[in-house]
Write a protein that holds these residues in place. Structure first.
Motif, mmCIF file in Angstrom:
data_model
loop_
_atom_site.group_PDB
_atom_site.id
_atom_site.type_symbol
_atom_site.label_atom_id
_atom_site.label_comp_id
_atom_site.label_asym_id
_atom_site.label_seq_id
_atom_site.Cartn_x
_atom_site.Cartn_y
_atom_site.Cartn_z
ATOM 1 N N GLY A 83 -13.624 10.931 -22.674
ATOM 2 C CA GLY A 83 -12.947 9.650 -22.474
ATOM 3 C C GLY A 83 -11.702 9.792 -21.616
ATOM 4 N N ASN A 84 -10.918 10.857 -21.852
ATOM 5 C CA ASN A 84 -9.710 11.071 -21.057
ATOM 6 C C ASN A 84 -10.054 11.358 -19.596
ATOM 7 O OD1 ASN A 84 -8.052 10.653 -23.261
ATOM 8 N ND2 ASN A 84 -7.755 12.823 -23.673
ATOM 9 N N ASP A 85 -11.092 12.150 -19.375
ATOM 10 C CA ASP A 85 -11.501 12.439 -17.993
ATOM 11 C C ASP A 85 -11.983 11.170 -17.283
ATOM 12 O OD1 ASP A 85 -10.849 15.067 -18.405
ATOM 13 O OD2 ASP A 85 -12.903 15.820 -18.381
ATOM 14 N N ALA A 86 -12.743 10.352 -18.001
ATOM 15 C CA ALA A 86 -13.226 9.102 -17.405
ATOM 16 C C ALA A 86 -12.057 8.176 -17.088
ATOM 17 C CB ALA A 86 -14.204 8.414 -18.348
ATOM 18 N N ARG A 87 -11.103 8.075 -17.992
ATOM 19 C CA ARG A 87 -9.947 7.200 -17.756
ATOM 20 C C ARG A 87 -9.098 7.732 -16.604
ATOM 21 N NH1 ARG A 87 -8.431 2.827 -16.441
ATOM 22 N NH2 ARG A 87 -6.361 2.171 -17.049
ATOM 23 N N ALA A 88 -8.968 9.057 -16.483
ATOM 24 C CA ALA A 88 -8.220 9.637 -15.363
ATOM 25 C C ALA A 88 -8.895 9.284 -14.034
ATOM 26 C CB ALA A 88 -8.099 11.149 -15.529
ATOM 27 N N ASP A 89 -10.224 9.350 -13.999
ATOM 28 C CA ASP A 89 -10.952 8.957 -12.781
ATOM 29 C C ASP A 89 -10.693 7.489 -12.445
ATOM 30 O OD1 ASP A 89 -12.024 11.484 -12.514
ATOM 31 O OD2 ASP A 89 -13.965 10.957 -13.406
ATOM 32 N N GLU A 90 -10.680 6.653 -13.466
ATOM 33 C CA GLU A 90 -10.422 5.221 -13.249
ATOM 34 C C GLU A 90 -9.009 4.989 -12.728
ATOM 35 O OE1 GLU A 90 -11.208 3.662 -17.119
ATOM 36 O OE2 GLU A 90 -13.390 3.691 -16.848
ATOM 37 N N LEU A 91 -8.033 5.700 -13.276
ATOM 38 C CA LEU A 91 -6.646 5.547 -12.806
ATOM 39 C C LEU A 91 -6.531 5.948 -11.344
ATOM 40 C CD1 LEU A 91 -4.656 6.900 -15.889
ATOM 41 C CD2 LEU A 91 -4.728 4.542 -15.066
ATOM 42 N N ASN A 92 -7.187 7.051 -10.968
ATOM 43 C CA ASN A 92 -7.171 7.482 -9.568
ATOM 44 C C ASN A 92 -7.797 6.423 -8.673
ATOM 45 O OD1 ASN A 92 -6.066 10.212 -8.987
ATOM 46 N ND2 ASN A 92 -7.422 10.785 -10.667
ATOM 47 N N GLU A 93 -8.951 5.936 -9.069
ATOM 48 C CA GLU A 93 -9.633 4.919 -8.272
ATOM 49 C C GLU A 93 -8.793 3.653 -8.146
ATOM 50 O OE1 GLU A 93 -13.614 2.112 -8.572
ATOM 51 O OE2 GLU A 93 -13.559 3.987 -9.690
ATOM 52 N N ASP A 94 -8.199 3.219 -9.263
ATOM 53 C CA ASP A 94 -7.377 2.006 -9.239
ATOM 54 C C ASP A 94 -6.169 2.161 -8.328
ATOM 55 O OD1 ASP A 94 -9.144 0.902 -11.031
ATOM 56 O OD2 ASP A 94 -7.811 1.059 -12.770
ATOM 57 N N LEU A 95 -5.490 3.305 -8.416
ATOM 58 C CA LEU A 95 -4.297 3.512 -7.596
ATOM 59 C C LEU A 95 -4.662 3.596 -6.118
ATOM 60 C CD1 LEU A 95 -1.242 3.920 -7.469
ATOM 61 C CD2 LEU A 95 -1.641 6.376 -7.770
ATOM 62 N N ARG A 96 -5.708 4.316 -5.806
ATOM 63 C CA ARG A 96 -6.118 4.438 -4.401
ATOM 64 C C ARG A 96 -6.542 3.095 -3.830
ATOM 65 N NH1 ARG A 96 -9.521 9.856 -5.866
ATOM 66 N NH2 ARG A 96 -7.708 11.234 -5.960
ATOM 67 N N ARG A 97 -7.283 2.329 -4.615
ATOM 68 C CA ARG A 97 -7.699 0.988 -4.177
ATOM 69 C C ARG A 97 -6.476 0.096 -3.986
ATOM 70 N NH1 ARG A 97 -10.608 -1.035 -8.479
ATOM 71 N NH2 ARG A 97 -12.414 0.148 -7.841
ATOM 72 N N TRP A 98 -5.519 0.201 -4.910
ATOM 73 C CA TRP A 98 -4.316 -0.622 -4.822
ATOM 74 C C TRP A 98 -3.585 -0.332 -3.517
ATOM 75 C CZ3 TRP A 98 0.802 -0.179 -4.014
ATOM 76 C CH2 TRP A 98 1.584 -1.297 -4.287
ATOM 77 N N VAL A 99 -3.445 0.939 -3.148
ATOM 78 C CA VAL A 99 -2.749 1.296 -1.904
ATOM 79 C C VAL A 99 -3.492 0.722 -0.700
ATOM 80 C CG1 VAL A 99 -2.103 3.220 -0.385
ATOM 81 C CG2 VAL A 99 -1.602 3.348 -2.831
ATOM 82 N N ARG A 100 -4.800 0.857 -0.672
ATOM 83 C CA ARG A 100 -5.565 0.319 0.471
ATOM 84 C C ARG A 100 -5.452 -1.205 0.548
ATOM 85 N NH1 ARG A 100 -9.234 4.089 -1.640
ATOM 86 N NH2 ARG A 100 -10.516 2.401 -2.491
ATOM 87 N N ASP A 101 -5.549 -1.869 -0.604
ATOM 88 C CA ASP A 101 -5.425 -3.332 -0.617
ATOM 89 C C ASP A 101 -4.033 -3.767 -0.168
ATOM 90 O OD1 ASP A 101 -8.016 -3.496 -1.532
ATOM 91 O OD2 ASP A 101 -7.464 -3.974 -3.604
ATOM 92 N N ARG A 102 -3.016 -3.061 -0.663
ATOM 93 C CA ARG A 102 -1.635 -3.430 -0.303
ATOM 94 C C ARG A 102 -1.374 -3.158 1.169
ATOM 95 N NH1 ARG A 102 2.034 -5.771 1.050
ATOM 96 N NH2 ARG A 102 4.073 -6.027 0.031
ATOM 97 N N ASP A 103 -2.024 -2.157 1.736
ATOM 98 C CA ASP A 103 -1.873 -1.883 3.162
ATOM 99 C C ASP A 103 -2.452 -3.023 3.989
ATOM 100 O OD1 ASP A 103 -1.159 0.053 5.359
ATOM 101 O OD2 ASP A 103 -3.293 -0.271 5.778
ATOM 102 N N ARG A 104 -3.617 -3.533 3.576
ATOM 103 C CA ARG A 104 -4.192 -4.677 4.302
ATOM 104 C C ARG A 104 -3.250 -5.886 4.222
ATOM 105 N NH1 ARG A 104 -8.899 -2.299 2.424
ATOM 106 N NH2 ARG A 104 -8.960 -3.461 0.469
ATOM 107 N N GLN A 105 -2.654 -6.077 3.064
ATOM 108 C CA GLN A 105 -1.715 -7.190 2.910
ATOM 109 C C GLN A 105 -0.497 -6.994 3.809
ATOM 110 O OE1 GLN A 105 -0.442 -7.776 -1.154
ATOM 111 N NE2 GLN A 105 1.126 -9.252 -0.572
ATOM 112 N N LEU A 106 0.012 -5.775 3.877
ATOM 113 C CA LEU A 106 1.167 -5.498 4.736
ATOM 114 C C LEU A 106 0.813 -5.731 6.203
ATOM 115 C CD1 LEU A 106 4.077 -4.484 5.105
ATOM 116 C CD2 LEU A 106 3.153 -2.148 5.114
ATOM 117 N N GLU A 107 -0.356 -5.304 6.615
ATOM 118 C CA GLU A 107 -0.776 -5.532 8.000
ATOM 119 C C GLU A 107 -0.871 -7.028 8.303
ATOM 120 O OE1 GLU A 107 -1.030 -3.351 10.532
ATOM 121 O OE2 GLU A 107 -0.206 -1.948 9.065
#
Length: 197
Positions: A41-65
């Motif tokens: 469960g901890n490994d799965a949640r860590a993968d989700e946190l990584n995915e969420d943070l990386r997606r957030w950065v990409r989405d926020r970059d599109r917004q900044l552009e």
């Protein structure tokens, strides 16, 4: 008296000891399987946190552009005015501020999971050959963040205008999120040593 003790030894002590040993083994087995579920469960949640943070950065970059395009389109014939530069830098600073907050939340949650694991979890990971997760950005997201900190001027990049740069970067003095931008990321061991806030 000797017969009574012999009877107790043969008929009561052995079954009681056997029951205690069986209960101990059952408890250990339950604990082992609980540890297995917690690690998974901890490994799965860590993968989700990584995915969420990386997606957030990409989405926020599109917004900044989009924000930068809007500033450039709204500048009219004032393309080299200070207001365009100031607006673009303010948008970059705001994106960094939001990143700091998002990364801090993710690092706190990741650290809580790391702290929840104990000796049994570490031994389980070692026996199964499981590595420990980390929380971090990949190269693409690290490049996007560096563009939020400094980038070419919006008009004629590489031209005579100096680059846009955020001088008061809100992420600069944030040791809690700095490892997220490193190649190794925030490691499980480092996260487990962080104190709860």
């Amino acid at each position: 008296m000797y017969d009574a003790l012999d009877f107790i030894g043969q008929h009561l002590v052995v079954p009681v000891l056997a029951t205690l040993m069986a209960a101990t083994l059952v408890a250990a087995a339950r604990h082992y399987f609980r540890v297995e579920r917690e690690v998974a469960g901890n490994d799965a949640r860590a993968d989700e946190l990584n995915e969420d943070l990386r997606r957030w950065v990409r989405d926020r970059d599109r917004q900044l552009e989009t924000e930068h395009r809007g500033l450039k389109n709204g500048a009219g014939n004032q393309l080299y005015a200070g207001s365009l530069r100031n607006g673009a830098v303010a948008a970059m600073r705001q994106a960094l501020h939001e990143y700091r907050d998002e990364a801090s939340r993710k690092a706190r949650e990741f650290s809580a999971f790391a702290r929840s694991e104990g000796r049994w979890h570490r031994r389980y990971r070692e026996r199964r050959g499981l590595g420990s997760p980390s929380l971090g950005l990949r190269g693409q997201e690290r490049l996007l963040l560096s563009r939020w900190r400094q980038r070419p001027y919006l008009i004629d990049p590489g031209g005579p205008e100096p680059d846009l740069g955020v001088e008061d970067d809100p992420t600069a003095d944030e040791p809690s999120i700095a490892p997220i931008e490193s190649e190794a990321g925030l490691t499980w061991a480092e996260a487990s040593e962080r104190r709860a806030v």
